[in-house]
Write a protein that holds these residues in place. Structure first.
Motif, PDB file in Angstrom:
ATOM      1  N   GLN A 104     -14.277 -22.465 -12.073  1.00 44.80           N
ATOM      2  CA  GLN A 104     -15.001 -21.253 -11.744  1.00 44.80           C
ATOM      3  C   GLN A 104     -14.525 -20.730 -10.396  1.00 44.80           C
ATOM      4  O   GLN A 104     -14.421 -21.468  -9.423  1.00 44.80           O
ATOM      5  N   GLY A 105     -14.225 -19.427 -10.352  1.00 45.04           N
ATOM      6  CA  GLY A 105     -13.684 -18.841  -9.138  1.00 45.04           C
ATOM      7  C   GLY A 105     -12.177 -18.942  -9.051  1.00 45.04           C
ATOM      8  O   GLY A 105     -11.564 -18.327  -8.175  1.00 45.04           O
ATOM      9  N   GLY A 106     -11.556 -19.721  -9.952  1.00 41.22           N
ATOM     10  CA  GLY A 106     -10.103 -19.776 -10.018  1.00 41.22           C
ATOM     11  C   GLY A 106      -9.577 -18.595 -10.827  1.00 41.22           C
ATOM     12  O   GLY A 106     -10.292 -17.612 -11.059  1.00 41.22           O
ATOM     13  N   THR A 107      -8.351 -18.682 -11.270  1.00 31.33           N
ATOM     14  CA  THR A 107      -7.772 -17.585 -12.045  1.00 31.33           C
ATOM     15  C   THR A 107      -7.223 -18.100 -13.363  1.00 31.33           C
ATOM     16  O   THR A 107      -6.821 -19.260 -13.490  1.00 31.33           O
ATOM     17  N   TRP A 108      -7.212 -17.218 -14.354  1.00 32.75           N
ATOM     18  CA  TRP A 108      -6.597 -17.473 -15.649  1.00 32.75           C
ATOM     19  C   TRP A 108      -5.968 -16.175 -16.126  1.00 32.75           C
ATOM     20  O   TRP A 108      -6.626 -15.142 -16.205  1.00 32.75           O
ATOM     21  N   ARG A 109      -4.665 -16.239 -16.372  1.00 33.34           N
ATOM     22  CA  ARG A 109      -3.897 -15.070 -16.798  1.00 33.34           C
ATOM     23  C   ARG A 109      -4.132 -13.870 -15.880  1.00 33.34           C
ATOM     24  O   ARG A 109      -4.305 -12.741 -16.316  1.00 33.34           O
ATOM     25  N   GLY A 110      -4.147 -14.157 -14.586  1.00 31.49           N
ATOM     26  CA  GLY A 110      -4.231 -13.113 -13.577  1.00 31.49           C
ATOM     27  C   GLY A 110      -5.615 -12.572 -13.323  1.00 31.49           C
ATOM     28  O   GLY A 110      -5.785 -11.647 -12.513  1.00 31.49           O
ATOM     29  N   ARG A 111      -6.633 -13.145 -13.960  1.00 31.98           N
ATOM     30  CA  ARG A 111      -8.001 -12.673 -13.771  1.00 31.98           C
ATOM     31  C   ARG A 111      -8.858 -13.795 -13.190  1.00 31.98           C
ATOM     32  O   ARG A 111      -8.612 -14.976 -13.444  1.00 31.98           O
ATOM     33  N   VAL A 112      -9.873 -13.409 -12.439  1.00 26.39           N
ATOM     34  CA  VAL A 112     -10.740 -14.385 -11.798  1.00 26.39           C
ATOM     35  C   VAL A 112     -11.744 -14.925 -12.816  1.00 26.39           C
ATOM     36  O   VAL A 112     -12.409 -14.161 -13.528  1.00 26.39           O
ATOM     37  N   VAL A 113     -11.860 -16.244 -12.883  1.00 25.00           N
ATOM     38  CA  VAL A 113     -12.829 -16.879 -13.763  1.00 25.00           C
ATOM     39  C   VAL A 113     -14.233 -16.635 -13.205  1.00 25.00           C
ATOM     40  O   VAL A 113     -14.461 -16.811 -12.008  1.00 25.00           O
ATOM     41  N   PRO A 114     -15.187 -16.204 -14.034  1.00 24.96           N
ATOM     42  CA  PRO A 114     -16.546 -15.945 -13.537  1.00 24.96           C
ATOM     43  C   PRO A 114     -17.159 -17.166 -12.866  1.00 24.96           C
ATOM     44  O   PRO A 114     -16.913 -18.308 -13.257  1.00 24.96           O
ATOM     45  N   GLY A 115     -17.987 -16.903 -11.858  1.00 26.77           N
ATOM     46  CA  GLY A 115     -18.661 -17.977 -11.144  1.00 26.77           C
ATOM     47  C   GLY A 115     -17.920 -18.378  -9.888  1.00 26.77           C
ATOM     48  O   GLY A 115     -16.899 -17.785  -9.512  1.00 26.77           O
ATOM     49  N   GLY A 155     -28.154 -23.073 -15.959  1.00 27.62           N
ATOM     50  CA  GLY A 155     -27.059 -23.314 -16.886  1.00 27.62           C
ATOM     51  C   GLY A 155     -26.382 -22.058 -17.394  1.00 27.62           C
ATOM     52  O   GLY A 155     -26.975 -20.970 -17.431  1.00 27.62           O
ATOM     53  N   ALA A 156     -25.108 -22.215 -17.778  1.00 27.64           N
ATOM     54  CA  ALA A 156     -24.318 -21.099 -18.289  1.00 27.64           C
ATOM     55  C   ALA A 156     -23.160 -21.643 -19.109  1.00 27.64           C
ATOM     56  O   ALA A 156     -22.809 -22.821 -19.029  1.00 27.64           O
ATOM     57  N   VAL A 157     -22.568 -20.765 -19.921  1.00 27.15           N
ATOM     58  CA  VAL A 157     -21.310 -21.076 -20.603  1.00 27.15           C
ATOM     59  C   VAL A 157     -20.328 -19.940 -20.329  1.00 27.15           C
ATOM     60  O   VAL A 157     -20.734 -18.792 -20.115  1.00 27.15           O
ATOM     61  N   THR A 158     -19.053 -20.264 -20.313  1.00 26.43           N
ATOM     62  CA  THR A 158     -17.998 -19.269 -20.126  1.00 26.43           C
ATOM     63  C   THR A 158     -17.075 -19.318 -21.327  1.00 26.43           C
ATOM     64  O   THR A 158     -16.672 -20.397 -21.770  1.00 26.43           O
ATOM     65  N   THR A 159     -16.747 -18.137 -21.872  1.00 23.06           N
ATOM     66  CA  THR A 159     -15.814 -18.057 -22.995  1.00 23.06           C
ATOM     67  C   THR A 159     -14.488 -17.491 -22.513  1.00 23.06           C
ATOM     68  O   THR A 159     -14.450 -16.584 -21.678  1.00 23.06           O
ATOM     69  N   PHE A 160     -13.396 -18.023 -23.049  1.00 19.50           N
ATOM     70  CA  PHE A 160     -12.041 -17.622 -22.693  1.00 19.50           C
ATOM     71  C   PHE A 160     -11.345 -17.160 -23.968  1.00 19.50           C
ATOM     72  O   PHE A 160     -10.964 -17.974 -24.807  1.00 19.50           O
ATOM     73  N   ASP A 161     -11.180 -15.843 -24.121  1.00 12.78           N
ATOM     74  CA  ASP A 161     -10.592 -15.282 -25.338  1.00 12.78           C
ATOM     75  C   ASP A 161      -9.078 -15.445 -25.328  1.00 12.78           C
ATOM     76  O   ASP A 161      -8.419 -15.135 -24.327  1.00 12.78           O
ATOM     77  N   ASP A 162      -8.553 -15.907 -26.442  1.00 10.89           N
ATOM     78  CA  ASP A 162      -7.132 -16.231 -26.536  1.00 10.89           C
ATOM     79  C   ASP A 162      -6.604 -15.728 -27.873  1.00 10.89           C
ATOM     80  O   ASP A 162      -6.862 -16.328 -28.910  1.00 10.89           O
ATOM     81  N   GLY A 163      -5.898 -14.590 -27.864  1.00 12.01           N
ATOM     82  CA  GLY A 163      -5.374 -14.064 -29.105  1.00 12.01           C
ATOM     83  C   GLY A 163      -4.884 -12.646 -28.945  1.00 12.01           C
ATOM     84  O   GLY A 163      -4.937 -12.055 -27.866  1.00 12.01           O
ATOM     85  N   ALA A 164      -4.432 -12.076 -30.031  1.00 12.47           N
ATOM     86  CA  ALA A 164      -3.789 -10.768 -29.974  1.00 12.47           C
ATOM     87  C   ALA A 164      -4.754  -9.649 -29.619  1.00 12.47           C
ATOM     88  O   ALA A 164      -4.380  -8.664 -28.979  1.00 12.47           O
ATOM     89  N   GLU A 165      -6.019  -9.772 -30.009  1.00 17.38           N
ATOM     90  CA  GLU A 165      -6.938  -8.660 -29.861  1.00 17.38           C
ATOM     91  C   GLU A 165      -7.634  -8.602 -28.502  1.00 17.38           C
ATOM     92  O   GLU A 165      -7.933  -7.529 -27.996  1.00 17.38           O
ATOM     93  N   GLN A 166      -7.943  -9.766 -27.923  1.00 10.43           N
ATOM     94  CA  GLN A 166      -8.721  -9.791 -26.683  1.00 10.43           C
ATOM     95  C   GLN A 166      -8.147 -10.803 -25.705  1.00 10.43           C
ATOM     96  O   GLN A 166      -8.877 -11.542 -25.063  1.00 10.43           O
ATOM     97  N   ASN A 167      -6.864 -10.840 -25.566  1.00 10.13           N
ATOM     98  CA  ASN A 167      -6.201 -11.861 -24.780  1.00 10.13           C
ATOM     99  C   ASN A 167      -6.606 -11.790 -23.310  1.00 10.13           C
ATOM    100  O   ASN A 167      -6.466 -10.756 -22.668  1.00 10.13           O
ATOM    101  N   GLY A 168      -7.107 -12.919 -22.779  1.00  9.25           N
ATOM    102  CA  GLY A 168      -7.415 -13.003 -21.359  1.00  9.25           C
ATOM    103  C   GLY A 168      -8.795 -12.537 -20.968  1.00  9.25           C
ATOM    104  O   GLY A 168      -9.152 -12.581 -19.789  1.00  9.25           O
ATOM    105  N   VAL A 169      -9.620 -12.116 -21.925  1.00 12.10           N
ATOM    106  CA  VAL A 169     -10.981 -11.674 -21.607  1.00 12.10           C
ATOM    107  C   VAL A 169     -11.866 -12.900 -21.413  1.00 12.10           C
ATOM    108  O   VAL A 169     -11.810 -13.855 -22.187  1.00 12.10           O
ATOM    109  N   MET A 170     -12.707 -12.874 -20.378  1.00  9.68           N
ATOM    110  CA  MET A 170     -13.636 -13.962 -20.107  1.00  9.68           C
ATOM    111  C   MET A 170     -15.048 -13.408 -20.019  1.00  9.68           C
ATOM    112  O   MET A 170     -15.257 -12.296 -19.531  1.00  9.68           O
ATOM    113  N   SER A 171     -16.017 -14.197 -20.476  1.00 11.95           N
ATOM    114  CA  SER A 171     -17.415 -13.784 -20.415  1.00 11.95           C
ATOM    115  C   SER A 171     -18.263 -14.959 -19.954  1.00 11.95           C
ATOM    116  O   SER A 171     -18.116 -16.079 -20.468  1.00 11.95           O
ATOM    117  N   ALA A 172     -19.149 -14.717 -18.984  1.00 13.98           N
ATOM    118  CA  ALA A 172     -20.112 -15.716 -18.537  1.00 13.98           C
ATOM    119  C   ALA A 172     -21.449 -15.408 -19.190  1.00 13.98           C
ATOM    120  O   ALA A 172     -21.977 -14.307 -19.058  1.00 13.98           O
TER     121      ALA A 172
END
Length: 268
Positions: A104-115, A155-172
């Motif tokens: 959380q607070g790091g990066t994935w595919r150039g975007r900041v991970v929520p939290g 508590g929380a969960v974070t989703t990391f979208d991986d695919g052609a349609e929503q690549n790199g999208v994250m949701s907390a």
């Protein structure tokens, strides 16, 4: 995959490890063990990291013959204890081909991970995956110690979208956020302490149009006067989810939803 979160690595106590096992045609087991001391695995073994506390067969890394993700919920970030992390690996035999480290607070595919890297969030305590769209999967990471506002361990969960349609999208997501709207964020609920998902077919659906359900446990949910009775949040791609508790009535410290699973099911 077998996680051994209390595995000692050298003199480092409870650093943790994961074994990937295969069964050959002669019914003999073989495999390889991975830890944060293994070349190519992000991080380094530290006391009570609990690498392997959770595992899932979905991975954000690729290039090897076997891919998976490992939860490290007691990973310290700098001097901040038990922030947690999740490590995706793709391996061939005992060789790590690629890896992705998530915090959380790091990066994935150039975007900041929520939290943020907060103490005792336990990011990576639970792991799962879900199908977001026809060509998109998502890694799901639970952080049951995450504070929401002034409410600690809501508590929380974070989703990391991986695919052609929503690549790199994250949701907390928390107990009151879409698609789990309808819940109430309370301290100590520990939403995200367990996650599970699976696909199912509705009547008339072609096989490729599989829907995906996501279940999130919150063992600390109070139900009426029953403390820590527990509940499970349920959603699919059709819209808002809902919550369930034990149908026969909640009791204190029941921890309903502490462990979750989704059976394979095909609707008639």
């Amino acid at each position: 995959m077998v996680g051994t979160p209390r595995e000692d690595i050298g003199s480092v106590r409870d650093a943790g490890a994961v074994s990937v096992l295969t069964l050959d045609g002669d019914m003999r087991w073989s495999g390889s063990t991975f830890a944060q001391s293994t070349a190519g695995v992000p991080g380094s073994p530290e006391q009570e990291d609990s690498f392997g506390w959770s595992v899932t067969g979905y991975s954000l890394a690729s290039g090897g013959r076997t891919s998976f993700t490992v939860g490290v919920p007691r990973e310290d970030i700098g001097s901040t204890p038990d922030v947690g992390s999740a490590v995706s690996l793709s391996v061939t035999g005992a060789t790590v081909r690629s890896s992705v480290s998530l915090t959380q607070g790091g990066t994935w595919r150039g975007r900041v991970v929520p939290g943020g890297d907060e103490a005792y969030d336990y990011f990576g305590w639970s792991l799962g995956w879900r199908k977001q769209a026809r060509d998109t999967q998502a890694l799901v990471v639970g952080a049951p110690g995450e504070g929401i506002g002034t409410r600690s361990a809501a508590g929380a969960v974070t989703t990391f979208d991986d695919g052609a349609e929503q690549n790199g999208v994250m949701s907390a997501l928390n107990e009151a956020s879409y698609p789990f709207s309808g819940g109430h964020v309370e301290g100590g609920d520990r939403f995200g302490g367990s996650v599970a998902s699976g696909t199912y077919l509705r009547p008339g659906d072609p096989v490729e149009e599989r829907a995906s359900r996501l279940l999130v446990g919150e063992r600390g949910e109070d139900v009426g006067s029953a403390t820590d009775a527990g509940a499970v949040g349920f959603s699919d791609e059709q819209g808002p989810g809902r919550y369930v508790t034990r149908s026969s009535g909640p009791t204190s410290r029941l921890w309903y939803g502490e462990v979750l699973g989704v059976p394979t099911y095909v609707a008639p």
